[in-house]
Design an enzyme around this catalytic site. Sequence first.
Site, PDB file in Angstrom:
ATOM      1  N   ASP A 141       0.855  -1.190   0.000  1.00  0.00           N
ATOM      2  CA  ASP A 141       0.000   0.000   0.000  1.00  0.00           C
ATOM      3  C   ASP A 141       0.886   1.234   0.000  1.00  0.00           C
ATOM      4  OD1 ASP A 141      -3.269   0.276   0.897  1.00  0.00           O
ATOM      5  OD2 ASP A 141      -2.048   2.086   0.878  1.00  0.00           O
ATOM      6  N   SER A 184       4.268   2.088  -4.388  1.00  0.00           N
ATOM      7  CA  SER A 184       3.280   2.548  -5.356  1.00  0.00           C
ATOM      8  C   SER A 184       3.251   1.594  -6.534  1.00  0.00           C
ATOM      9  CB  SER A 184       3.628   3.960  -5.848  1.00  0.00           C
ATOM     10  OG  SER A 184       2.817   4.314  -6.943  1.00  0.00           O
ATOM     11  N   SER A 189     -12.652  -4.908  -9.833  1.00  0.00           N
ATOM     12  CA  SER A 189     -13.261  -3.919 -10.725  1.00  0.00           C
ATOM     13  C   SER A 189     -14.588  -3.431 -10.149  1.00  0.00           C
ATOM     14  CB  SER A 189     -13.452  -4.510 -12.126  1.00  0.00           C
ATOM     15  OG  SER A 189     -13.807  -3.487 -13.047  1.00  0.00           O
ATOM     16  N   LYS A 205     -19.125   0.490 -12.316  1.00  0.00           N
ATOM     17  CA  LYS A 205     -18.968   1.772 -13.010  1.00  0.00           C
ATOM     18  C   LYS A 205     -18.159   1.630 -14.292  1.00  0.00           C
ATOM     19  CE  LYS A 205     -19.471   4.542  -8.825  1.00  0.00           C
ATOM     20  NZ  LYS A 205     -19.920   3.421  -7.983  1.00  0.00           N
ATOM     21  N   LYS A 229     -11.392   1.949 -14.947  1.00  0.00           N
ATOM     22  CA  LYS A 229     -11.540   0.559 -14.516  1.00  0.00           C
ATOM     23  C   LYS A 229     -11.895  -0.356 -15.692  1.00  0.00           C
ATOM     24  CE  LYS A 229     -11.172  -0.601 -10.696  1.00  0.00           C
ATOM     25  NZ  LYS A 229      -9.944  -1.003  -9.955  1.00  0.00           N
ATOM     26  N   VAL A 279     -21.288   6.285   0.689  1.00  0.00           N
ATOM     27  CA  VAL A 279     -22.350   7.192   1.100  1.00  0.00           C
ATOM     28  C   VAL A 279     -22.761   7.006   2.565  1.00  0.00           C
ATOM     29  CG1 VAL A 279     -24.247   5.686   0.367  1.00  0.00           C
ATOM     30  CG2 VAL A 279     -24.546   8.154   0.306  1.00  0.00           C
ATOM     31  N   GLU A 296     -21.821  11.281 -12.847  1.00  0.00           N
ATOM     32  CA  GLU A 296     -22.608  10.376 -12.012  1.00  0.00           C
ATOM     33  C   GLU A 296     -23.855   9.898 -12.738  1.00  0.00           C
ATOM     34  OE1 GLU A 296     -23.705  10.149  -7.325  1.00  0.00           O
ATOM     35  OE2 GLU A 296     -24.158  12.037  -8.326  1.00  0.00           O
TER      36      GLU A 296
END
Length: 623
Positions: A324, A352, A417, A420, A432, A465, A553
């Site tokens: 990470d 990275s 994945s 979206k 993606k 959310v 969106e």
Amino acid sequence: MNHSKKKKSNIISNRLFIMVFFDILFIMISSFMALYIRFEFKFMEIWPEFLDHYAHILPMTIVTTILIFFLFRLYSSVWEYASTNELIRIICATLCSAFVQLVISYVFPLYMPRSYHVLYWFMLFGLTSLYRFGGRIWKNIHSMGAADKRSVKNVMLIGAGEAANAIIREVEISRYVNMKIQCMIDDDPSRQGKYMRGIPIVGGREKIIDAAQQYRIDEIIFAIPSACAQTRKEILEICKESGCKIVTLPGMYQLINEDVSIAKLKDVEIEDLLGREPIRINVDEILGYVSGKVVLVTGGGGSIGSELCRQIASHNPGQLIIVDIYENNAYDIQQELIRNYPELDLKVLIASVRNTARIESIMETYRPNIVYHAAAHKHVPLMEDSPREAIKNNVFGTYKTARAADKYGVEKFVLISTDKAVNPTNVMGASKRLCEMVVQMMNEKSRTNFVAVRFGNVLGSNGSVIPLFKKQIEEGGPVTVTHPDIIRYFMTISEAVSLVLQAGAYAKGGEIFVLDMGEPVKILDLAENLIKLSGHRVGEDIEIKFTGLRPGEKMYEELLMNEEGLQKTANQKIFIGRPIDFDKDLFEQQLQELNAAANDETSDIRAEIKKVVPTYHYSENGG
């Protein structure tokens, strides 16, 4: 230190001496009062021979009773927290004392009236119990008086079983709990109208709203850890209309382990209202292909990555490598796994995926058998403002990691994945989709099995959310929803990761696995439910504000493109989408052009993405 130990020992000795002294006093009083009561409180009518026998029996009764009390551990209990177990021990100890006294009177012989021994037991039991439970009784009386002087929550318990009993017991004995159990709800008709530990069971679930008003309830505790998902949902749907805050026990295992306590209560989560059983997986299949293997997880500190690490760690890998870029997240999951899996061979590396040399060095050093690639920028609005970073990190981070996996003989490479990626309308989704294409291309030219797993939104993941709504509710609102009709597919983090692991077990190379996310959920419904579960009223305590769709969106997400078919797997929640064919040589050339555009801060990166991903649709005036 020695002085402290000596002082502590003196306190214990003093307490023991006081308890023994009072018990001797109680034995003497009980012995005499039994005789006094037998002769109707008239001392002059007591027969002299009985007084003589009493004087001879008393010393033997004192000695044997004190020994019996030691045997029944009446001097080693913490009486401030005494329960029915201690009460049973008092009953047994005093009965033994009365029986021994009876035996003594017949053996010597020193006969007494037949009722004497019964009256003796009754008096001894009463005095002994009052002395030992007196502190508890006084504390309860005192706390009831103190309740008027401090803020106390009126509480309703849902369920009148073992879990509820444990909670009531803790409320009774704890001086730190500022709640009062006013009533209980239980659907079992045989319990309704009765009392548990002095608290009324007022009826079934149909009484929840009325009882909440009648008893002025502030908080509802859902105390049925064994309830199925549908029952839980149905009852919580009623509870959230009461205007009360709702908390619950996390799970059945706490009841089994006798670990039910107020400290374990947690807020009701939105997944409690999904109304379906948790998705089950075949653990043996996962264990079969992870056990003993070297597994590398990129983005292992993120929401999905860290849960992957947890579940992999529980399936006995040969070695787990976490990669990470963000050291705080990596540190958190490292410490958690060290605590929970001390035998795990764990390596945590800061790196990275955009650094070719670093990723190849890691692959060369550790030679992983399986790679889960979860590292990615995933926030749609942020990536709309920084589209080149999405391409650099998501697309070329995946490309470089995939090439390193191929170079160093990784057996399976699983890309995480998203839905979206289907007909994307934002840069993150398009990036993606490009990652999926990278995986498909690499699978054709490599001995490594490259696959992708596609799923929708994950409840509670970082930046999702639900945490945003919770924070807004804590701050008093408003809760912001982009559009009243916007819908999303949802799954819990643990469910999504379990399916990812099982999909990896099915992987033969080139597949795009699609997870069945169930029925879509309106975001507005999520917001309203969270407000109600927090004990607030929608529109009165907390306002919902519509902010409009953000750039890129969608009103709804798709899990498959029109060209993709569906193929079933052994797990009914996992499907395989038929890969869309594309020119792999041309794609590799386009990747080079896209890389140049990503590093050119003046280029129109969206137009370049559109050339490679024809299904990508974007606004011409997008940043």
